[in-house]
Design a protein around this motif. Sequence first.
Motif, PDB file in Angstrom:
ATOM      1  N   ASP A  62      21.811  65.571  48.669  1.00 10.21           N
ATOM      2  CA  ASP A  62      20.513  65.938  48.096  1.00 10.21           C
ATOM      3  C   ASP A  62      20.413  65.569  46.615  1.00 10.21           C
ATOM      4  O   ASP A  62      19.413  65.877  45.960  1.00 10.21           O
ATOM      5  N   GLY A  63      21.445  64.920  46.078  1.00  4.01           N
ATOM      6  CA  GLY A  63      21.409  64.463  44.692  1.00  4.01           C
ATOM      7  C   GLY A  63      22.071  65.398  43.700  1.00  4.01           C
ATOM      8  O   GLY A  63      22.241  65.040  42.541  1.00  4.01           O
ATOM      9  N   THR A  64      22.454  66.599  44.123  1.00  3.36           N
ATOM     10  CA  THR A  64      23.148  67.514  43.224  1.00  3.36           C
ATOM     11  C   THR A  64      24.653  67.296  43.337  1.00  3.36           C
ATOM     12  O   THR A  64      25.131  66.620  44.253  1.00  3.36           O
ATOM     13  N   SER A  65      25.386  67.878  42.418  1.00  4.73           N
ATOM     14  CA  SER A  65      26.843  67.736  42.419  1.00  4.73           C
ATOM     15  C   SER A  65      27.505  69.051  42.070  1.00  4.73           C
ATOM     16  O   SER A  65      26.940  69.878  41.340  1.00  4.73           O
ATOM     17  N   VAL A  66      28.707  69.223  42.590  1.00  8.19           N
ATOM     18  CA  VAL A  66      29.567  70.356  42.247  1.00  8.19           C
ATOM     19  C   VAL A  66      30.891  69.762  41.792  1.00  8.19           C
ATOM     20  O   VAL A  66      31.429  68.873  42.446  1.00  8.19           O
ATOM     21  N   VAL A  67      31.409  70.231  40.670  1.00 10.84           N
ATOM     22  CA  VAL A  67      32.689  69.756  40.173  1.00 10.84           C
ATOM     23  C   VAL A  67      33.606  70.960  39.998  1.00 10.84           C
ATOM     24  O   VAL A  67      33.179  71.999  39.513  1.00 10.84           O
ATOM     25  N   THR A  68      34.852  70.819  40.460  1.00 10.33           N
ATOM     26  CA  THR A  68      35.802  71.916  40.299  1.00 10.33           C
ATOM     27  C   THR A  68      36.448  71.840  38.926  1.00 10.33           C
ATOM     28  O   THR A  68      36.522  70.770  38.321  1.00 10.33           O
ATOM     29  N   SER A  69      36.935  72.969  38.461  1.00  5.51           N
ATOM     30  CA  SER A  69      37.691  72.956  37.212  1.00  5.51           C
ATOM     31  C   SER A  69      39.013  72.215  37.458  1.00  5.51           C
ATOM     32  O   SER A  69      39.427  72.003  38.593  1.00  5.51           O
ATOM     33  N   TRP A  70      39.658  71.807  36.396  1.00  8.18           N
ATOM     34  CA  TRP A  70      40.908  71.048  36.495  1.00  8.18           C
ATOM     35  C   TRP A  70      42.049  71.982  36.862  1.00  8.18           C
ATOM     36  O   TRP A  70      42.152  73.084  36.320  1.00  8.18           O
ATOM     37  N   ILE A  71      42.898  71.528  37.756  1.00 10.17           N
ATOM     38  CA  ILE A  71      44.070  72.290  38.176  1.00 10.17           C
ATOM     39  C   ILE A  71      45.274  71.356  38.231  1.00 10.17           C
ATOM     40  O   ILE A  71      45.138  70.157  38.386  1.00 10.17           O
ATOM     41  N   ARG A  72      46.446  71.926  38.094  1.00  9.93           N
ATOM     42  CA  ARG A  72      47.669  71.121  38.197  1.00  9.93           C
ATOM     43  C   ARG A  72      48.228  71.253  39.608  1.00  9.93           C
ATOM     44  O   ARG A  72      48.520  72.347  40.061  1.00  9.93           O
ATOM     45  N   LEU A  73      48.342  70.127  40.284  1.00 11.98           N
ATOM     46  CA  LEU A  73      48.896  70.096  41.643  1.00 11.98           C
ATOM     47  C   LEU A  73      50.301  69.545  41.606  1.00 11.98           C
ATOM     48  O   LEU A  73      50.630  68.709  40.841  1.00 11.98           O
TER      49      LEU A  73
END
Length: 148
Positions: free
Chosen positions: A137-148
């Motif tokens: 739908d043109g929107t975005s979600v971004v997660t915070s940075w994490i260390r994997l």
Amino acid sequence: MNDDELMAGVRATFQILDPVPAAVLAAARASIAWRAPAARLAELEHDRGGRAAGVRGGRARTLTFTCPDATVEIEVSPDGRFREIHGRLVPSAAALVEVRHRDLPPGGITARTEPAGMFWLPRVPAGLVSLILRLDDGTSVVTSWIRL
């Protein structure tokens, strides 16, 4: 001398006396490519490590990110020197999921969500990682940075 000429002189002086290393320039350009100013930030709410009861295999880590109107749940499993991410977007929506990592170019590892919002990202390098979910739908979600 105007402002543009002054700045050009300052830039030339720094280029001679203390040039910016190529790796720093590459990292700066990559960070600009990762920008998603209109994306909703899903912040880490839970980080559960360890082995789930009754589950065989290596240690899996379960993380939950939330933002208004969306939740991103991921399970991270070790896969040699890489990580494997199984995730789910709630509520489910069609989206392109992209891994953001300093060693990956934009679009380096991507996956599409299934109708139930599930996705799978193999061979994710260890280190700082963020996911960006570009919804159809043109929107975005971004997660915070994490260390994997």
